[in-house]
Scaffold this motif. Structure first.
Motif, PDB file in Angstrom:
ATOM      1  N   ARG A 174       2.679  -3.299   3.531  1.00  0.00           N
ATOM      2  CA  ARG A 174       3.100  -1.993   2.987  1.00  0.00           C
ATOM      3  C   ARG A 174       3.123  -2.042   1.458  1.00  0.00           C
ATOM      4  O   ARG A 174       2.684  -1.100   0.799  1.00  0.00           O
ATOM      5  N   GLY A 178       0.555   0.184  -0.615  1.00  0.00           N
ATOM      6  CA  GLY A 178       1.221   1.319  -1.231  1.00  0.00           C
ATOM      7  C   GLY A 178       1.592   2.395  -0.249  1.00  0.00           C
ATOM      8  O   GLY A 178       1.888   3.534  -0.634  1.00  0.00           O
ATOM      9  N   ARG A 179       1.603   2.048   1.026  1.00  0.00           N
ATOM     10  CA  ARG A 179       1.955   2.978   2.105  1.00  0.00           C
ATOM     11  C   ARG A 179       2.263   2.146   3.341  1.00  0.00           C
ATOM     12  O   ARG A 179       2.003   0.935   3.376  1.00  0.00           O
ATOM     13  N   ASP A 180       2.806   2.799   4.353  1.00  0.00           N
ATOM     14  CA  ASP A 180       3.034   2.084   5.607  1.00  0.00           C
ATOM     15  C   ASP A 180       1.705   1.797   6.294  1.00  0.00           C
ATOM     16  O   ASP A 180       0.812   2.661   6.304  1.00  0.00           O
ATOM     17  N   ASP A 188      -6.704  -1.396   8.011  1.00  0.00           N
ATOM     18  CA  ASP A 188      -5.813  -1.764   6.912  1.00  0.00           C
ATOM     19  C   ASP A 188      -6.188  -3.121   6.337  1.00  0.00           C
ATOM     20  O   ASP A 188      -6.198  -3.310   5.109  1.00  0.00           O
TER      21      ASP A 188
END
Length: 289
Positions: A174, A178-180, A188
Motif C-alpha cells: 500500500r 500509494g493506494r490499497d 499490483d
C-alpha cells in the motif's frame, strides 16, 4: 508499463526446468549474504533471515544489527560474522553507522536490508548507504521498513543495473503503490516491478520489470505468522547468493517458503507452527523439487 504476460503457476515441473545453480568449490563460490536489520527489540528478525539464507545455500553469512544485540546474535548464529552498529536512543539502528557497514556492503554478493528495522528516517539513510556502497552486481533484497523508505523515493534504484528484489506484504505494498492493493495482486506486483525496475514478490505473486509474471498457489494460512516474512527474505537472499537470477530466486523462494509450511502441517496443523520451524524444512524442500 511493459506488456504483461499471463502469470505462470509455479509448479515443481516449472522449477525443475529452471534449475538452481549448484556452485562447486568452497564457501566463497556460494557467495556472501549480509543481512542489515534488527533493533534493540527485534534481533530475531535478523536471525531468521540470516539462517534462512544459509539454509538456502549461501556460503558466508554476515549480520549487521543493533550493537546491544550483537553478542546474543553471535551466540545464537555461530556460523555468522556479527557486527554491532550504533543505535538511536529508542534502540533503532542509526542511519549513520560509519565506515564499517559500508565496507561490509562493498564486499557482499547480496545485501538484505529491512528485517526488524524501525524508524523510517534512519532506515532511509541506511538505504542510501547500501545503494552507494554496493557493487554494481551486488543483489539487493528490500523488506519491511526498507520498503517504506523506498516508497518516499520510488526512483532511488531505477536504472542502477543491479539485481533488486522487493518483498512487500500488503501493508508495505500500500505504501509503495500509494493506494490499497486491489483484488488483482498479479497486476499490483507488475505495476510495482515496472515502477521500481525490480523483481517484486507480493504474497506469492511475482513480477519482473519486463512484464513476466508467476504465481505461487501452495501457500496457506499458517505462513501468516510473526517472522515468516523474514524467513522468506533470507531464503531469497540465499538463493541469489548461490547464483540464481532475481526472478528465478523469487519463484524458488516463494515455492520453498510455501511448501516448507505444508511440510509442518502434519505436526502442527494448518496454523500454529512457528517461523523458526520453517528453517529446517527449507533444504529438504529445495532438494526434493
Amino acid at each position: 508499463m511493459p506488456n504483461r504476460s499471463e502469470p505462470r503457476v509455479i509448479t515443481p515441473a516449472l522449477l525443475r526446468d529452471w534449475a538452481l545453480p549448484v556452485p562447486s568449490g568452497g564457501k566463497e563460490n556460494r557467495g556472501t549474504v549480509l543481512v542489515v536489520g534488527g533493533s534493540r527489540f527485534t534481533p530475531g528478525a535478523v536471525l531468521l533471515a540470516g539462517v534462512a539464507a544459509l539454509r538456502a545455500g549461501a556460503g558466508v553469512l554476515q549480520l549487521a544489527a543493533a550493537e546491544s544485540t550483537a553478542a546474543a546474535l553471535s551466540i545464537q548464529v555461530p556460523e555468522a560474522l556479527v557486527v554491532g552498529l550504533p543505535e538511536t536512543r529508542d534502540g533503532a539502528l542509526a542511519g549513520d553507522p560509519g565506515d564499517q557497514l559500508a565496507a561490509l556492503v562493498a564486499e557482499a554478493d547480496v545485501v538484505a536490508l529491512g528485517p526488524g528495522l524501525k524508524e523510517i528516517e534512519e532506515t532511509a539513510r541506511l538505504l542510501h548507504l547500501v545503494r552507494d556502497a554496493a557493487g554494481r552486481r551486488t543483489a539487493l533484497v528490500l523488506d519491511a521498513y526498507a520498503l517504506g523508505a523506498l516508497s518516499h523515493e520510488p526512483d532511488l534504484l531505477v536504472g542502477s543495473g543491479r539485481p533488486v528484489v522487493l518483498t512487500p506484504n500488503l501493508t508495505e505494498a500500500r505504501h509503495l503503490l500509494g493506494r490499497d492493493p486491489g483484488d488483482d495482486l498479479d497486476a499490483d506486483a507488475a505495476e510495482l516491478a515496472a515502477r521500481h525496475d525490480a523483481v517484486v514478490s507480493l504474497y506469492g505473486h511475482i513480477a519482473a520489470p519486463d512484464g513476466q509474471g508467476w504465481r505461487e498457489e501452495s501457500g496457506d494460512a499458517g505462513l501468516g505468522t510473526s517472522g515468516s516474512g523474514d524467513v522468506r527474505s533470507g531464503l531469497l537472499a540465499g538463493l541469489l547468493s548461490r547464483g540464481a537470477e532475481p526472478a528465478q530466486a523469487a519463484c524458488w523462494a516463494a515455492f520453498a517458503h510455501a511448501v516448507s509450511g505444508q511440510r509442518l502441517v502434519p505436526r502442527y496443523g494448518r496454523i500454529g507452527f512457528l517461523a523458526r520451524e520453517l528453517l529446517d524444512e527449507i533444504p529438504h524442500t529445495i532438494a526434493t523439487v
